[in-house]
Design a protein around this motif. Structure first.
Motif, PDB file in Angstrom:
ATOM      1  N   ARG A 135      34.693  33.168 -52.414  1.00  0.00           N
ATOM      2  CA  ARG A 135      36.033  33.549 -51.940  1.00  0.00           C
ATOM      3  C   ARG A 135      36.012  34.149 -50.538  1.00  0.00           C
ATOM      4  NH1 ARG A 135      36.168  34.889 -57.459  1.00  0.00           N
ATOM      5  NH2 ARG A 135      35.688  37.073 -57.076  1.00  0.00           N
ATOM      6  N   ILE A 136      34.844  34.507 -50.050  1.00  0.00           N
ATOM      7  CA  ILE A 136      34.711  35.059 -48.700  1.00  0.00           C
ATOM      8  C   ILE A 136      34.842  33.910 -47.706  1.00  0.00           C
ATOM      9  CG2 ILE A 136      33.141  36.220 -47.099  1.00  0.00           C
ATOM     10  CD1 ILE A 136      31.928  37.622 -49.602  1.00  0.00           C
ATOM     11  N   GLY A 137      35.550  34.148 -46.600  1.00  0.00           N
ATOM     12  CA  GLY A 137      35.754  33.105 -45.607  1.00  0.00           C
ATOM     13  C   GLY A 137      34.456  32.596 -44.999  1.00  0.00           C
ATOM     14  N   ASP A 138      34.523  31.393 -44.455  1.00  0.00           N
ATOM     15  CA  ASP A 138      33.380  30.857 -43.713  1.00  0.00           C
ATOM     16  C   ASP A 138      33.104  31.728 -42.498  1.00  0.00           C
ATOM     17  OD1 ASP A 138      32.882  28.369 -45.253  1.00  0.00           O
ATOM     18  OD2 ASP A 138      34.923  27.909 -44.593  1.00  0.00           O
ATOM     19  N   LEU A 139      34.179  32.264 -41.904  1.00  0.00           N
ATOM     20  CA  LEU A 139      34.092  33.242 -40.828  1.00  0.00           C
ATOM     21  C   LEU A 139      34.842  34.485 -41.278  1.00  0.00           C
ATOM     22  CD1 LEU A 139      35.136  31.139 -37.684  1.00  0.00           C
ATOM     23  CD2 LEU A 139      32.859  31.369 -38.679  1.00  0.00           C
ATOM     24  N   LEU A 140      34.336  35.637 -40.908  1.00  0.00           N
ATOM     25  CA  LEU A 140      35.037  36.887 -41.153  1.00  0.00           C
ATOM     26  C   LEU A 140      35.294  37.510 -39.792  1.00  0.00           C
ATOM     27  CD1 LEU A 140      35.884  38.423 -43.743  1.00  0.00           C
ATOM     28  CD2 LEU A 140      34.025  39.988 -43.225  1.00  0.00           C
ATOM     29  N   VAL A 141      36.553  37.825 -39.516  1.00  0.00           N
ATOM     30  CA  VAL A 141      36.966  38.372 -38.224  1.00  0.00           C
ATOM     31  C   VAL A 141      37.467  39.788 -38.465  1.00  0.00           C
ATOM     32  CG1 VAL A 141      38.506  38.086 -36.248  1.00  0.00           C
ATOM     33  CG2 VAL A 141      37.614  36.067 -37.443  1.00  0.00           C
ATOM     34  N   VAL A 142      36.719  40.783 -37.978  1.00  0.00           N
ATOM     35  CA  VAL A 142      37.059  42.187 -38.196  1.00  0.00           C
ATOM     36  C   VAL A 142      37.505  42.776 -36.859  1.00  0.00           C
ATOM     37  CG1 VAL A 142      36.238  44.420 -39.024  1.00  0.00           C
ATOM     38  CG2 VAL A 142      35.297  42.302 -39.999  1.00  0.00           C
ATOM     39  N   ALA A 143      38.787  43.136 -36.792  1.00  0.00           N
ATOM     40  CA  ALA A 143      39.339  43.697 -35.558  1.00  0.00           C
ATOM     41  C   ALA A 143      38.668  45.025 -35.237  1.00  0.00           C
ATOM     42  CB  ALA A 143      40.840  43.889 -35.700  1.00  0.00           C
ATOM     43  N   ARG A 144      38.463  45.265 -33.963  1.00  0.00           N
ATOM     44  CA  ARG A 144      37.878  46.525 -33.492  1.00  0.00           C
ATOM     45  C   ARG A 144      38.980  47.525 -33.178  1.00  0.00           C
ATOM     46  NH1 ARG A 144      33.362  44.499 -29.152  1.00  0.00           N
ATOM     47  NH2 ARG A 144      31.990  43.462 -30.655  1.00  0.00           N
ATOM     48  N   GLY A 145      38.620  48.803 -33.247  1.00  0.00           N
ATOM     49  CA  GLY A 145      39.560  49.866 -32.889  1.00  0.00           C
ATOM     50  C   GLY A 145      40.842  49.750 -33.681  1.00  0.00           C
ATOM     51  N   ASN A 146      41.967  49.765 -32.970  1.00  0.00           N
ATOM     52  CA  ASN A 146      43.266  49.645 -33.646  1.00  0.00           C
ATOM     53  C   ASN A 146      43.951  48.331 -33.286  1.00  0.00           C
ATOM     54  OD1 ASN A 146      43.829  50.422 -31.002  1.00  0.00           O
ATOM     55  ND2 ASN A 146      45.649  51.577 -31.567  1.00  0.00           N
ATOM     56  N   GLY A 147      43.156  47.285 -33.111  1.00  0.00           N
ATOM     57  CA  GLY A 147      43.696  45.963 -32.815  1.00  0.00           C
ATOM     58  C   GLY A 147      43.909  45.145 -34.069  1.00  0.00           C
ATOM     59  N   ALA A 148      44.458  43.967 -33.881  1.00  0.00           N
ATOM     60  CA  ALA A 148      44.671  43.027 -34.984  1.00  0.00           C
ATOM     61  C   ALA A 148      44.649  41.613 -34.418  1.00  0.00           C
ATOM     62  CB  ALA A 148      45.992  43.290 -35.685  1.00  0.00           C
ATOM     63  N   VAL A 149      44.306  40.642 -35.271  1.00  0.00           N
ATOM     64  CA  VAL A 149      44.226  39.243 -34.866  1.00  0.00           C
ATOM     65  C   VAL A 149      45.171  38.445 -35.747  1.00  0.00           C
ATOM     66  CG1 VAL A 149      42.710  37.245 -34.573  1.00  0.00           C
ATOM     67  CG2 VAL A 149      41.811  39.559 -34.176  1.00  0.00           C
ATOM     68  N   TYR A 150      46.084  37.728 -35.117  1.00  0.00           N
ATOM     69  CA  TYR A 150      47.084  36.937 -35.826  1.00  0.00           C
ATOM     70  C   TYR A 150      46.825  35.460 -35.579  1.00  0.00           C
ATOM     71  CZ  TYR A 150      49.323  41.452 -36.065  1.00  0.00           C
ATOM     72  OH  TYR A 150      49.575  42.777 -36.300  1.00  0.00           O
ATOM     73  N   ASP A 151      47.128  34.630 -36.581  1.00  0.00           N
ATOM     74  CA  ASP A 151      46.809  33.205 -36.452  1.00  0.00           C
ATOM     75  C   ASP A 151      47.839  32.419 -35.641  1.00  0.00           C
ATOM     76  OD1 ASP A 151      48.903  32.411 -38.213  1.00  0.00           O
ATOM     77  OD2 ASP A 151      47.567  32.499 -39.928  1.00  0.00           O
ATOM     78  N   GLY A 152      48.954  33.023 -35.296  1.00  0.00           N
ATOM     79  CA  GLY A 152      49.928  32.358 -34.429  1.00  0.00           C
ATOM     80  C   GLY A 152      50.912  31.458 -35.145  1.00  0.00           C
ATOM     81  N   THR A 153      50.754  31.271 -36.460  1.00  0.00           N
ATOM     82  CA  THR A 153      51.715  30.447 -37.191  1.00  0.00           C
ATOM     83  C   THR A 153      52.985  31.253 -37.434  1.00  0.00           C
ATOM     84  OG1 THR A 153      50.868  31.138 -39.345  1.00  0.00           O
ATOM     85  CG2 THR A 153      49.860  29.172 -38.346  1.00  0.00           C
TER      86      THR A 153
END
Length: 159
Positions: free
Chosen positions: A108-126
């Motif tokens: 169930r763990i993703g092929d990639l794991l993306v962990v935001a640093r500090g107080n940031g966030a990453v959005y997929d843009g959809t």
């Protein structure tokens, strides 16, 4: 959202004598300001079958038979400074998911794991992902604020 505002407003009222109130949650939150939001470009979604998790810790699932090492390298380069990016095996080996990870859990763990640093966030843009960009409070990362479970005591339970 209005339910949270109702609870917040209720907590400002005086608790009657002899009554105790405890407020808790399942995790903490961090505020993610607009300038710390990274929106992935469309080229990052090529060869991605789906994205799960939270904007502070994405699980990226790749299409079968793609060069996962090449995609991992590109994501690491492009998100350098904003997020740590690791592959499934590497992330499991790091101990992030505990000392023992069953095959069922690993699948169930993703092929990639993306962990935001500090107080940031990453959005997929959809379009579906953009709704959460309006929420300042986010969770899912590894900061102490997110990993601690808040517990507030009022009235007879106050210390």
């Amino acid at each position: 959202m209005s339910a949270l505002e109702d609870v917040d407003a209720a907590l400002t009222r005086r608790v009657p004598p002899g009554v105790g109130v405890i407020v808790t949650s399942d995790h903490g939150m961090v505020d993610v300001p607009g300038h710390k939001q990274v929106v992935l470009e469309s080229e990052h979604l090529v060869s991605v079958s789906s994205i799960g998790g939270e904007p502070r810790m994405l699980h990226v699932y790749l299409d079968p038979d793609v060069d996962a090492a090449e995609i991992l390298s590109r994501w690491r380069r492009d998100l350098d400074g904003a997020a740590d990016v690791g592959g499934r095996a590497e992330t499991i080996a790091s101990g992030l998911f505990g000392p023992t990870v069953t095959e069922a859990a690993a699948s169930r763990i993703g092929d990639l794991l993306v962990v935001a640093r500090g107080n940031g966030a990453v959005y997929d843009g959809t379009a579906a992902d953009q709704r959460s960009r309006g929420m300042v409070g986010q969770h899912g990362g590894l900061t102490p604020e997110e990993r601690q479970v808040p517990l507030l005591r009022f009235g007879a339970f106050a210390r």
